[in-house]
Design a protein around this motif. Sequence first.
Motif, short mmCIF file in Angstrom:
data_model
loop_
_atom_site.label_atom_id
_atom_site.label_comp_id
_atom_site.label_asym_id
_atom_site.label_seq_id
_atom_site.Cartn_x
_atom_site.Cartn_y
_atom_site.Cartn_z
N TRP A 19 0.88 -1.16 0.00
CA TRP A 19 0.00 0.00 0.00
C TRP A 19 0.92 1.21 0.00
O TRP A 19 1.78 1.34 0.90
CB TRP A 19 -0.89 0.00 1.23
CG TRP A 19 -1.84 -1.16 1.23
CD1 TRP A 19 -3.12 -1.16 0.76
CD2 TRP A 19 -1.61 -2.47 1.74
NE1 TRP A 19 -3.69 -2.40 0.94
CE2 TRP A 19 -2.78 -3.22 1.54
CE3 TRP A 19 -0.51 -3.09 2.34
CZ2 TRP A 19 -2.90 -4.55 1.91
CZ3 TRP A 19 -0.62 -4.42 2.71
CH2 TRP A 19 -1.80 -5.13 2.50
N VAL A 20 0.76 2.07 -1.00
CA VAL A 20 1.70 3.16 -1.21
C VAL A 20 0.96 4.49 -1.20
O VAL A 20 0.02 4.70 -1.98
CB VAL A 20 2.43 2.97 -2.56
CG1 VAL A 20 3.47 4.05 -2.77
CG2 VAL A 20 3.07 1.58 -2.64
N ALA A 21 1.40 5.39 -0.32
CA ALA A 21 0.78 6.71 -0.21
C ALA A 21 1.13 7.54 -1.45
O ALA A 21 2.18 7.32 -2.09
CB ALA A 21 1.29 7.42 1.05
N ASN A 73 4.80 8.46 -3.13
CA ASN A 73 5.82 7.51 -2.67
C ASN A 73 5.89 6.32 -3.61
O ASN A 73 5.06 6.16 -4.49
CB ASN A 73 5.49 7.04 -1.25
CG ASN A 73 5.65 8.17 -0.25
OD1 ASN A 73 6.74 8.52 0.12
ND2 ASN A 73 4.53 8.77 0.14
N GLY A 74 6.87 5.46 -3.40
CA GLY A 74 7.00 4.28 -4.25
C GLY A 74 8.29 3.54 -4.00
O GLY A 74 8.79 3.49 -2.87
N ALA A 75 8.84 2.97 -5.07
CA ALA A 75 10.09 2.21 -5.00
C ALA A 75 11.12 2.89 -5.89
O ALA A 75 10.86 3.10 -7.07
CB ALA A 75 9.86 0.77 -5.46
N PRO A 76 12.27 3.24 -5.34
CA PRO A 76 13.31 3.86 -6.17
C PRO A 76 13.85 2.85 -7.19
O PRO A 76 13.63 1.64 -7.07
CB PRO A 76 14.37 4.25 -5.16
CG PRO A 76 14.17 3.35 -4.00
CD PRO A 76 12.69 3.05 -3.96
N THR A 77 14.56 3.35 -8.15
CA THR A 77 15.11 2.50 -9.20
C THR A 77 16.00 1.41 -8.60
O THR A 77 16.85 1.68 -7.75
CB THR A 77 15.90 3.35 -10.21
OG1 THR A 77 15.01 4.36 -10.74
CG2 THR A 77 16.44 2.50 -11.35
N GLU A 90 -1.39 -4.07 -10.39
CA GLU A 90 -2.05 -2.99 -9.68
C GLU A 90 -3.51 -3.34 -9.41
O GLU A 90 -4.22 -3.82 -10.28
CB GLU A 90 -1.97 -1.71 -10.50
CG GLU A 90 -2.45 -0.53 -9.75
CD GLU A 90 -2.03 0.75 -10.43
OE1 GLU A 90 -2.71 1.74 -10.18
OE2 GLU A 90 -1.06 0.77 -11.17
N HIS A 91 -3.93 -3.08 -8.17
CA HIS A 91 -5.31 -3.35 -7.78
C HIS A 91 -6.12 -2.09 -7.52
O HIS A 91 -7.33 -2.10 -7.68
CB HIS A 91 -5.35 -4.26 -6.55
CG HIS A 91 -4.85 -5.63 -6.85
ND1 HIS A 91 -5.56 -6.54 -7.57
CD2 HIS A 91 -3.67 -6.23 -6.56
CE1 HIS A 91 -4.86 -7.65 -7.71
NE2 HIS A 91 -3.70 -7.48 -7.11
N ALA A 92 -5.47 -1.01 -7.09
CA ALA A 92 -6.18 0.25 -6.83
C ALA A 92 -5.18 1.39 -6.96
O ALA A 92 -4.00 1.23 -6.65
CB ALA A 92 -6.80 0.25 -5.43
N GLY A 148 -1.08 9.03 -8.33
CA GLY A 148 -2.47 9.43 -8.12
C GLY A 148 -2.67 10.13 -6.79
O GLY A 148 -1.73 10.44 -6.07
N ALA A 149 -3.97 10.34 -6.47
CA ALA A 149 -4.33 11.05 -5.24
C ALA A 149 -4.82 10.12 -4.13
O ALA A 149 -5.13 10.58 -3.04
CB ALA A 149 -5.42 12.08 -5.55
N VAL A 150 -4.92 8.82 -4.42
CA VAL A 150 -5.38 7.84 -3.43
C VAL A 150 -4.30 6.79 -3.23
O VAL A 150 -3.34 6.70 -4.00
CB VAL A 150 -6.71 7.16 -3.86
CG1 VAL A 150 -7.81 8.20 -4.03
CG2 VAL A 150 -6.53 6.36 -5.13
#
Length: 125
Positions: free
Chosen positions: A37-39, A42-46, A57-59, A93-95
Motif C-alpha cells: 500500500w503506497v501513499a 511515494n514508491g520504490a526507487p530504481t 495494480e489493484h487500486a 495518483g491522489a489515493v
Amino acid sequence: MKVNTAGDIEQWRPGVQTRMLVSAQNGATQLCLFEQWVAPGNGAPTHSHPVEEVLTEHAGEAEMWLDQEKIIVKPGQSLIVPAGRQHGFRNSGAVTLHLHGVLASPIFEALPEGATEMVRRWVPV
C-alpha cells in the motif's frame, strides 16, 4: 499440504507498507508474493532483481519505469519486469496505491541503483 497465513504489515520505506504473503520464511521454494500500500507521491526507487518480477495494480494509479521507458499503470494492469532490468514506481495518483508483486525467487533480493550489494529480505529463519 500447507496453508500460509499472511504476515504482518510492515513499514518498508516512508509511505510504503508491505505484507509478505509467501516467501522462503513460510515454505516457498520458487517465488515470493507480497502486497503493498503506497501513499501518494511515494514508491520504490530504481532498482533491479536477479529474477523476473510481476507487479499487478489493484487500486490507484502508478507511474512505473523500466530502464528509460515510463508508463502509467492502472487497476487490472500488470508490468512484467525481466531479470536484471532497472525499474521502479511511484504513486502518481491522489489515493493509496495497492499492488501485488511476485518474484521468481523465495527470497526478496534487490540491487538499488548505484549500490554494489544486494538487499535481502524474508530470508529463511
